[in-house]
Design an enzyme around this catalytic site. Sequence first.
Site, mmCIF file in Angstrom:
data_model
loop_
_atom_site.group_PDB
_atom_site.id
_atom_site.type_symbol
_atom_site.label_atom_id
_atom_site.label_comp_id
_atom_site.label_asym_id
_atom_site.label_seq_id
_atom_site.Cartn_x
_atom_site.Cartn_y
_atom_site.Cartn_z
ATOM 1 N N THR A 9 72.125 51.431 21.522
ATOM 2 C CA THR A 9 71.113 50.487 22.003
ATOM 3 C C THR A 9 70.131 51.210 22.898
ATOM 4 O O THR A 9 70.500 52.150 23.608
ATOM 5 C CB THR A 9 71.742 49.304 22.773
ATOM 6 O OG1 THR A 9 70.679 48.437 23.218
ATOM 7 C CG2 THR A 9 72.546 49.724 23.990
ATOM 8 N N ASN A 11 68.654 49.436 25.127
ATOM 9 C CA ASN A 11 68.548 48.487 26.239
ATOM 10 C C ASN A 11 69.728 48.652 27.216
ATOM 11 O O ASN A 11 70.857 48.277 26.905
ATOM 12 C CB ASN A 11 68.519 47.075 25.627
ATOM 13 C CG ASN A 11 68.300 45.998 26.652
ATOM 14 O OD1 ASN A 11 68.760 46.106 27.778
ATOM 15 N ND2 ASN A 11 67.611 44.950 26.249
ATOM 16 N N GLU A 38 64.424 50.005 12.510
ATOM 17 C CA GLU A 38 64.925 48.663 12.230
ATOM 18 C C GLU A 38 64.174 48.080 11.048
ATOM 19 O O GLU A 38 62.944 48.120 11.024
ATOM 20 C CB GLU A 38 64.705 47.791 13.475
ATOM 21 C CG GLU A 38 65.762 46.744 13.640
ATOM 22 C CD GLU A 38 65.701 46.058 15.001
ATOM 23 O OE1 GLU A 38 65.054 45.009 15.095
ATOM 24 O OE2 GLU A 38 66.289 46.586 15.965
ATOM 25 N N ASP A 67 72.304 42.812 17.797
ATOM 26 C CA ASP A 67 70.951 42.268 17.788
ATOM 27 C C ASP A 67 70.974 40.849 18.305
ATOM 28 O O ASP A 67 71.860 40.077 17.962
ATOM 29 C CB ASP A 67 70.376 42.288 16.362
ATOM 30 C CG ASP A 67 69.618 43.565 16.106
ATOM 31 O OD1 ASP A 67 68.911 44.020 17.030
ATOM 32 O OD2 ASP A 67 69.760 44.123 15.012
ATOM 33 N N TYR A 145 65.002 37.423 28.331
ATOM 34 C CA TYR A 145 64.758 35.978 28.380
ATOM 35 C C TYR A 145 65.684 35.251 29.366
ATOM 36 O O TYR A 145 65.652 34.024 29.440
ATOM 37 C CB TYR A 145 64.944 35.382 26.974
ATOM 38 C CG TYR A 145 63.905 35.829 25.966
ATOM 39 C CD1 TYR A 145 62.583 35.389 26.051
ATOM 40 C CD2 TYR A 145 64.236 36.684 24.913
ATOM 41 C CE1 TYR A 145 61.632 35.793 25.118
ATOM 42 C CE2 TYR A 145 63.290 37.088 23.970
ATOM 43 C CZ TYR A 145 61.991 36.634 24.084
ATOM 44 O OH TYR A 145 61.043 37.016 23.153
ATOM 45 N N ASP A 146 66.502 35.985 30.098
ATOM 46 C CA ASP A 146 67.460 35.338 31.010
ATOM 47 C C ASP A 146 66.815 34.321 31.958
ATOM 48 O O ASP A 146 67.411 33.277 32.219
ATOM 49 C CB ASP A 146 68.229 36.395 31.838
ATOM 50 C CG ASP A 146 69.409 36.977 31.072
ATOM 51 O OD1 ASP A 146 69.618 36.575 29.913
ATOM 52 O OD2 ASP A 146 70.109 37.841 31.636
ATOM 53 N N LYS A 165 77.012 34.772 33.853
ATOM 54 C CA LYS A 165 76.415 34.779 32.512
ATOM 55 C C LYS A 165 77.379 35.432 31.524
ATOM 56 O O LYS A 165 77.610 34.930 30.427
ATOM 57 C CB LYS A 165 75.090 35.554 32.529
ATOM 58 C CG LYS A 165 74.547 35.791 31.126
ATOM 59 C CD LYS A 165 73.473 36.854 31.051
ATOM 60 C CE LYS A 165 73.149 37.198 29.612
ATOM 61 N NZ LYS A 165 72.240 38.327 29.478
ATOM 62 N N HIS A 170 76.254 34.303 24.708
ATOM 63 C CA HIS A 170 76.254 34.496 23.253
ATOM 64 C C HIS A 170 76.890 35.854 22.915
ATOM 65 O O HIS A 170 77.627 35.998 21.956
ATOM 66 C CB HIS A 170 74.814 34.428 22.733
ATOM 67 C CG HIS A 170 73.849 35.326 23.438
ATOM 68 N ND1 HIS A 170 73.567 35.210 24.787
ATOM 69 C CD2 HIS A 170 73.130 36.391 22.999
ATOM 70 C CE1 HIS A 170 72.714 36.154 25.130
ATOM 71 N NE2 HIS A 170 72.429 36.884 24.072
ATOM 72 N N ARG A 171 76.600 36.830 23.782
ATOM 73 C CA ARG A 171 77.143 38.191 23.578
ATOM 74 C C ARG A 171 78.663 38.167 23.708
ATOM 75 O O ARG A 171 79.386 38.753 22.913
ATOM 76 C CB ARG A 171 76.503 39.104 24.631
ATOM 77 C CG ARG A 171 76.929 40.548 24.570
ATOM 78 C CD ARG A 171 75.959 41.413 25.351
ATOM 79 N NE ARG A 171 74.664 41.455 24.734
ATOM 80 C CZ ARG A 171 73.555 40.910 25.252
ATOM 81 N NH1 ARG A 171 73.580 40.340 26.445
ATOM 82 N NH2 ARG A 171 72.419 40.952 24.604
HETATM 83 P P1 ITT Z 1 68.245 47.372 20.946
HETATM 84 O O1 ITT Z 1 67.809 48.787 21.099
HETATM 85 O O2 ITT Z 1 69.719 47.208 21.142
HETATM 86 O O3 ITT Z 1 67.776 46.709 19.656
HETATM 87 P P2 ITT Z 1 66.495 45.423 22.263
HETATM 88 O O4 ITT Z 1 66.178 45.177 23.704
HETATM 89 O O5 ITT Z 1 65.341 45.715 21.341
HETATM 90 O O6 ITT Z 1 67.586 46.591 22.197
HETATM 91 P P3 ITT Z 1 67.171 43.019 20.727
HETATM 92 O O7 ITT Z 1 66.154 43.337 19.682
HETATM 93 O O8 ITT Z 1 68.532 42.666 20.280
HETATM 94 O O9 ITT Z 1 67.343 44.213 21.771
HETATM 95 O O10 ITT Z 1 66.676 41.865 21.651
HETATM 96 C C1 ITT Z 1 65.619 41.014 21.343
HETATM 97 C C2 ITT Z 1 64.973 40.571 22.632
HETATM 98 O O11 ITT Z 1 65.845 39.666 23.301
HETATM 99 C C3 ITT Z 1 64.652 41.692 23.610
HETATM 100 O O12 ITT Z 1 63.405 41.426 24.197
HETATM 101 C C4 ITT Z 1 65.754 41.586 24.654
HETATM 102 O O13 ITT Z 1 65.293 41.953 25.929
HETATM 103 C C5 ITT Z 1 66.094 40.105 24.620
HETATM 104 N N1 ITT Z 1 67.505 39.850 24.907
HETATM 105 C C6 ITT Z 1 68.567 40.278 24.186
HETATM 106 N N2 ITT Z 1 69.717 39.865 24.751
HETATM 107 C C7 ITT Z 1 69.372 39.155 25.847
HETATM 108 C C8 ITT Z 1 70.086 38.484 26.853
HETATM 109 O O14 ITT Z 1 71.410 38.462 26.884
HETATM 110 N N3 ITT Z 1 69.395 37.895 27.814
HETATM 111 C C9 ITT Z 1 68.062 37.902 27.822
HETATM 112 N N4 ITT Z 1 67.300 38.514 26.937
HETATM 113 C C10 ITT Z 1 67.938 39.139 25.944
#
Ligand code: ITT
Length: 185
Positions: A9, A11, A38, A67, A145-146, A165, A170-171
Amino acid sequence: MRERIVFVTSNPHKFREVKAILEEHGIEVEHSQLAIVEIQAMRMEEIASAKAKSAYGMVHRGVMVEDDALAIDVLNGFPGPYSSYVFKTIGNEGIIRLMYSIKDRRASFISVVAYCYDDGVEPVIFVGKVDGMIAESVKGYGWGYDPIFIPKGSSRTYAEMGDDKNKVSHRRLALEQFAKWLRER
Ligand code: ITT
């Protein structure tokens, strides 16, 4: 034997949450920031599965990707698979503006975990979904989006819930299934 998996990831917030949850199950998580292209698709499972396969092709060890998508009911599931792009472009303030004066604020947060552990084997997929609502305004200090997502049964946004949280997210729902699968295989 203690399981050890690689989680790819970009992130760091996701990594922190995943690590904390999987460690409760005795699973060690190694962070990889490999850049994986992706694919664009409407189905999250398809995107995550393709990503897990290409990650396996690079690391040749059990590898997980995750994702996430925020899906707003009244917007027919938008931003869904475009959650990352929408966050980068209009962000939380933009979503709040889109939802201005809309009474039906129902939304859900979805996590799709894909784990690939061998060549030529389809990745296993686990989905976690939490229903909730889009807040009236940005509330609390959190990532992604938290600050605008209020899970059902709570009066606080994910951002206002702090460490709570991770107990209901969901995670967590997707990862609990993944941990069970790893234990039983
Ligand atoms: P990857 O490299 O793992 O794909 P990413 O940040 O691009 O990291 P996603 O595409 O899965 O991750 O996430 C889509 C969006 O949703 C992205 O802007 C994240 O910051 C947000 N997001 C994912 N999980 C979240 C959570 O638990 N709370 C708030 N925002 C979340």
